[in-house]
Scaffold this active site. Structure first.
Site, mmCIF file in Angstrom:
data_model
loop_
_atom_site.group_PDB
_atom_site.id
_atom_site.type_symbol
_atom_site.label_atom_id
_atom_site.label_comp_id
_atom_site.label_asym_id
_atom_site.label_seq_id
_atom_site.Cartn_x
_atom_site.Cartn_y
_atom_site.Cartn_z
ATOM 1 N N GLY A 104 5.752 -1.395 9.344
ATOM 2 C CA GLY A 104 5.346 -2.753 9.769
ATOM 3 C C GLY A 104 5.269 -3.783 8.445
ATOM 4 O O GLY A 104 6.280 -3.427 7.583
ATOM 5 N N MET A 105 4.982 -4.942 8.858
ATOM 6 C CA MET A 105 4.971 -6.087 7.593
ATOM 7 C C MET A 105 3.594 -6.246 7.224
ATOM 8 O O MET A 105 2.787 -6.816 8.072
ATOM 9 C CB MET A 105 5.702 -7.254 8.294
ATOM 10 N N VAL A 107 0.875 -1.235 -0.053
ATOM 11 C CA VAL A 107 0.030 0.026 -0.031
ATOM 12 C C VAL A 107 0.994 1.316 -0.058
ATOM 13 O O VAL A 107 0.222 2.484 -0.134
ATOM 14 C CB VAL A 107 -1.108 0.031 1.211
ATOM 15 N N GLY A 108 2.223 1.033 0.324
ATOM 16 C CA GLY A 108 3.155 2.190 0.133
ATOM 17 C C GLY A 108 3.726 2.699 1.641
ATOM 18 O O GLY A 108 4.245 3.543 1.889
ATOM 19 N N LYS A 109 3.649 1.708 2.527
ATOM 20 C CA LYS A 109 4.297 1.797 3.731
ATOM 21 C C LYS A 109 5.504 2.381 3.794
ATOM 22 O O LYS A 109 6.251 3.249 4.394
ATOM 23 C CB LYS A 109 4.363 0.554 4.891
ATOM 24 N N THR A 110 6.460 1.569 2.793
ATOM 25 C CA THR A 110 8.048 1.983 2.760
ATOM 26 C C THR A 110 8.133 3.564 2.323
ATOM 27 O O THR A 110 8.819 4.149 2.955
ATOM 28 C CB THR A 110 8.640 1.191 2.092
ATOM 29 N N PHE A 152 0.322 10.168 -6.994
ATOM 30 C CA PHE A 152 1.206 9.237 -7.482
ATOM 31 C C PHE A 152 2.633 10.122 -7.711
ATOM 32 O O PHE A 152 2.559 11.149 -8.289
ATOM 33 C CB PHE A 152 0.675 8.875 -8.802
ATOM 34 N N LYS A 193 12.720 -1.907 10.598
ATOM 35 C CA LYS A 193 12.093 -2.781 9.804
ATOM 36 C C LYS A 193 12.052 -3.984 10.561
ATOM 37 O O LYS A 193 13.127 -4.726 10.458
ATOM 38 C CB LYS A 193 12.409 -3.011 8.281
#
Ligand SMILES: Nc1ncnc2c1ncn2[C@@H]1O[C@H](COP(=O)(O)OP(=O)(O)OP(=O)(O)O)[C@@H](O)[C@H]1O
Ligand SMILES: [Mg+2]
Length: 228
Positions: free
Chosen positions: A115-116, A13-16, A204, A37
């Site tokens: 998170g993971m 979803v774009g966490k990183t 985006f 992480k």
């Protein structure tokens, strides 16, 4: 300043990139920001850190902490920690994660923890990402996307945080889906149904460099609410 756990409504979803954007922006605001992480998984990179997420995050925050603190456990299989540990016959090192987090917290004013997967990604039997957030004593930011289906995922994540008594700072909408919900609709419906603030909306971004992340985050994210 308090450390923050960045969770998401799902994997990819774009966490990183949201965590990297927050890291670069906090750094430019003069905050000594750390990143972590706890568990990463996949094919290890040949150069640099095993995890690409750790590579992206440590570059954004410009930290020099050792890999075993930034990413205490890496599984060579793209799967949840629980599944990877079963498949690879290795032990999940929750205690090592908690000890590494403690050390990183001492090295920095604030640590952003990515998170993971999502909030209920299994780590051990009866122990999920939500339980890890609790054990780390953190509040969380939920990253969601804009495609249809995101509302369901957002409310499920929010409900689970409520059930586990995890404080949620708010939602960041990663608006990188083509043809998803209009932003205006999400900005109206998510706060109305959860009472949570929208902390920011990310468009985006063609080139996900630290510079363009910074420009976008400065403009679109309420950093004062993030560090509050
Ligand atoms: N705002 C954006 N603009 C353009 N592309 C994006 C944006 N956000 C994410 N992406 C793309 O989506 C992909 C998934 O994003 P990211 O790796 O941040 O997800 P994640 O939630 O961290 O996934 P994981 O669960 O594997 O850690 C990235 O490879 C990136 O190319
Ligand atoms: Mg990631």
């Amino acid at each position: 300043m308090k450390s923050i756990f960045v969770t998401g409504t799902d994997t990819d979803v774009g966490k990183t990139y949201v965590t990297a954007g927050l890291a670069v922006t906090l750094r430019k605001m003069g905050v000594d920001v750390g990143i972590m992480k706890p568990f990463a998984a996949g094919v290890p990179q040949k150069k640099g850190f095993k995890s690409e997420d750790v590579e992206i995050l440590s570059r954004a925050a410009q930290v020099s902490d050792p890999e075993n603190l930034l990413n205490p456990q890496f599984f060579k299989l793209e799967a949840s920690p629980y599944t990877a540990s079963k498949e690879l016959k290795v032990k999940v090192k929750v205690r090592k994660v908690l000890a590494s987090f403690k050390k990183l917290s001492k090295n920095h004013s604030l640590v952003l923890v990515e998170g993971m997967g999502g909030i209920m990604t299994p780590i051990l039997k009866n122990y999920f990402v939500a339980d890890l957030i609790k054990d780390m004593g953190l509040s969380t930011i939920i990253v969601t996307r804009s495609r249809v289906g995101a509302l369901n995922h957002t409310f499920m994540t929010y409900e689970m945080c409520t059930k586990k008594k995890i404080p949620v700072k708010g939602i960041i909408i990663n608006n990188f889906d083509v043809g998803g919900y209009p932003l205006k609709t999400l900005k109206r419906d998510i706060p109305a149904l959860t009472g949570l603030p929208i902390l920011g909306t990310i468009p985006f971004i063609e080139n996900l460099s630290d510079n363009s992340l910074y420009k976008n985050f400065k403009k679109n994210v309420k950093m004062n609410l993030i560090i509050k």
